[in-house]
Enzyme design. Sequence first.
Site, PDB file in Angstrom:
ATOM      1  N   HIS A   1      61.156  74.743  54.657  1.00 11.23           N
ATOM      2  CA  HIS A   1      61.276  76.272  54.464  1.00 11.23           C
ATOM      3  C   HIS A   1      62.083  76.945  53.534  1.00 11.23           C
ATOM      4  O   HIS A   1      61.973  78.055  53.079  1.00 11.23           O
ATOM      5  CB  HIS A   1      61.459  77.087  55.908  1.00 11.23           C
ATOM      6  CG  HIS A   1      60.250  76.458  56.794  1.00 11.23           C
ATOM      7  ND1 HIS A   1      59.991  75.624  57.526  1.00 11.23           N
ATOM      8  CD2 HIS A   1      58.886  77.390  56.848  1.00 11.23           C
ATOM      9  CE1 HIS A   1      58.868  75.649  58.314  1.00 11.23           C
ATOM     10  NE2 HIS A   1      58.277  76.744  57.580  1.00 11.23           N
TER      11      HIS A   1
ATOM     12  N   GLU B   1      47.510  72.363  62.060  1.00 17.15           N
ATOM     13  CA  GLU B   1      48.711  71.748  61.275  1.00 17.15           C
ATOM     14  C   GLU B   1      49.139  70.686  61.981  1.00 17.15           C
ATOM     15  O   GLU B   1      50.090  69.850  61.717  1.00 17.15           O
ATOM     16  CB  GLU B   1      49.687  72.685  60.979  1.00 17.15           C
ATOM     17  CG  GLU B   1      50.056  73.646  61.953  1.00 17.15           C
ATOM     18  CD  GLU B   1      51.085  74.902  61.418  1.00 17.15           C
ATOM     19  OE1 GLU B   1      51.622  74.829  60.248  1.00 17.15           O
ATOM     20  OE2 GLU B   1      51.426  75.715  62.494  1.00 17.15           O
TER      21      GLU B   1
ATOM     22  N   ASP C   1      52.789  71.207  57.411  1.00 19.25           N
ATOM     23  CA  ASP C   1      52.985  70.647  58.729  1.00 19.25           C
ATOM     24  C   ASP C   1      51.911  69.554  58.881  1.00 19.25           C
ATOM     25  O   ASP C   1      52.310  68.367  59.532  1.00 19.25           O
ATOM     26  CB  ASP C   1      53.005  71.452  59.922  1.00 19.25           C
ATOM     27  CG  ASP C   1      54.267  72.302  60.044  1.00 19.25           C
ATOM     28  OD1 ASP C   1      55.601  71.535  60.163  1.00 19.25           O
ATOM     29  OD2 ASP C   1      54.459  73.372  60.225  1.00 19.25           O
TER      30      ASP C   1
ATOM     31  N   CYS D   1      46.641  77.718  54.064  1.00 12.91           N
ATOM     32  CA  CYS D   1      47.774  78.587  53.635  1.00 12.91           C
ATOM     33  C   CYS D   1      49.156  77.681  53.443  1.00 12.91           C
ATOM     34  O   CYS D   1      50.158  78.131  53.137  1.00 12.91           O
ATOM     35  CB  CYS D   1      48.164  79.541  54.829  1.00 12.91           C
ATOM     36  SG  CYS D   1      48.409  78.942  56.288  1.00 12.91           S
TER      37      CYS D   1
HETATM   38  C1  PEP Z   1      52.292  75.103  56.891  1.00 10.27           C
HETATM   39  O1  PEP Z   1      52.756  74.270  57.993  1.00 10.27           O
HETATM   40  O2  PEP Z   1      51.552  74.482  56.058  1.00 10.27           O
HETATM   41  C2  PEP Z   1      52.288  76.539  57.034  1.00 10.27           C
HETATM   42  C3  PEP Z   1      51.799  77.272  56.348  1.00 10.27           C
HETATM   43  O3  PEP Z   1      53.219  77.017  57.853  1.00 10.27           O
HETATM   44  P1  PEP Z   1      54.912  76.915  57.717  1.00 10.27           P
HETATM   45  O4  PEP Z   1      55.048  76.121  56.358  1.00 10.27           O
HETATM   46  O5  PEP Z   1      55.429  78.058  57.666  1.00 10.27           O
HETATM   47  O6  PEP Z   1      55.428  75.905  58.480  1.00 10.27           O
HETATM   48 MG    MG Z   2      53.534  75.230  59.683  1.00 12.62          MG
END
Ligand code: PEP
Ligand code: MG
Length: 579
Positions: A196, A440, A464, A511
Amino acid sequence: MVSFALHGVGVSGGIAIGRAQLVSHATLEVSHYTVPASRVDEEIARLGYAIDEVQKELTALHGTMTRSGEVPGEFGAFLDVHWMILNDPTLSEAPRKIIAEQRCNAEWALTQQMNVLIEQFEQIEDPYLRERKADVVQVVERVLKRLMGKPGSLPGAVAEERTIVVAHDLSPADVIGFKQHHFAAFLTDLGGVTSHTAIVARSLAVPAVVATHNARQMIHDGELLIVDGTNHVVIVNPDRAVLAEYRLKQSELELERQKLKRLRGKPAQTIDGHAVELHANIELPGDLAQVQEAGASGVGLFRSEFLYLNRIGLPGEDEQFEAYRAVAAGLAGKPVTIRTFDLGADKSHEGLAGLTRVAPNPALGLRAVRFCLAEPKLFLTQLRAILRASHYGRVRILIPMLASVAEVDATLAMIEQAKESLRERGEPFDESVPVGGMIEIPAAALAMGSFLDRLDFLSVGTNDLIQYTLAIDRADETVSHLYDPLHPAIIRLLSMAIGDAVRAKVPVAVCGEMAGETMFTRLLLGLGLRDFSMHPAHLPAVKQRVLTSDVSAIKPIVDRMRRTDSPAKLAALLDKINA
Ligand code: PEP
Ligand code: MG
């Protein structure tokens, strides 16, 4: 000055040239200096003052929490533990002795004593008590932050455009704090591609290189640096020729960026007429300006948990409502997909009950929807806030990290409960607010049926999905080289998730970071994807890619990609569609 290069993983592209500013976490890099005998009392008083201030902070926090009644009961207990640690003579008195005896600074004395305590805790057999050492560290961090001036030792007012942040490690909360400043770039010793921290770095739209291993040790404050995020390299003390070369590259990139900006008003459509939605990912309402500038179709992922980070105390319903309403209304008719809190793993809040214990395996632990369902009061507060905001724009609710149908049903029941309380209060909201789920976890991608039956839309979180499929902790730089969106298993899971949703006529988006990488745009188009959500900074380049893609030509090659297990063949076929 010696010139040398450091290699890492570029997580945000582009070139920056600037001066190094070394930063650290309060406990990581505390300076050590001798205090003259005449100033020892002053130093002891400085420590006393910092402890008093933290005491006030904890008391205020306790008061707010108790009054709001919106936080888990354990939170009060957690504050009590911190209060007790802070007031225990082993922490409040012993460092004063160390200052007097060793004539050292307060920060050093406090960390010395913390290390003694940690060692003692490590000897304890009872696992619960042993874990309390994390609380000791948190309390010491709080006092150190007071001693060193907020926020911790991260740069504040001194930050400027030509500053390059060099850190051992940064939490997502640290990086989000950078949004208020203008750094040229940053680099860290630790960190993975889809951690993150890296994601937030990308949203700052400045070059960033992580996993440099020992940049923090090798670079000195004020040294001239070139950070090339695209080529994963950092050049320390470049000579004139290298500097001139990079300045030229930098202006070429800027020219390219300006050119891409002209696509802003152009609809994203492939050569053969497929319309594509390009949405933006945001962390905070303040990111909206970037979304508008990029000409996004709306917000495809609002990572609402960032409202929880970098603060003392938790946002109540009204505060959350204001944040969601600002985004919903600001988008003026375009949709916003608000993901419910994805807290846990690398995004934890020091005040949240279930997250204060050191989880044995945080990425597999009480994270995202699991945490929300375990803390119904907290979850309902958020759901009511989102629902209230739905009256002011086109709001969609997105549930993170679903693994089973039971979680979907439990969440839908909670949404119904939140709606019921708003009805009782007479508060307006969108009765048919769409509810979607994130795919995910491999289990969800493999068994899409029940998600498709119950949810209005789906969004594939590739960050994820890759972490859990390939069993690589996304925040751990020692395995970041194994992150591979082109692994045959990933292609297959993506193909299943997107294909199943398209066949069932349930809207589906991607996403994760993959959606913003132009290298994968055509692969995703070929798998049937028509909705991408990414950081706004990536949107113009992805749009350009869409505009130059022909799905009818790509699809047969992608079909071959879905059928092969050979990484070499996959790489060759990817080259072919990208040619
Ligand atoms: C992901 O896991 O691809 C996602 C968009 O959520 P995050 O990156 O916030 O875990
Ligand atoms: Mg995620």
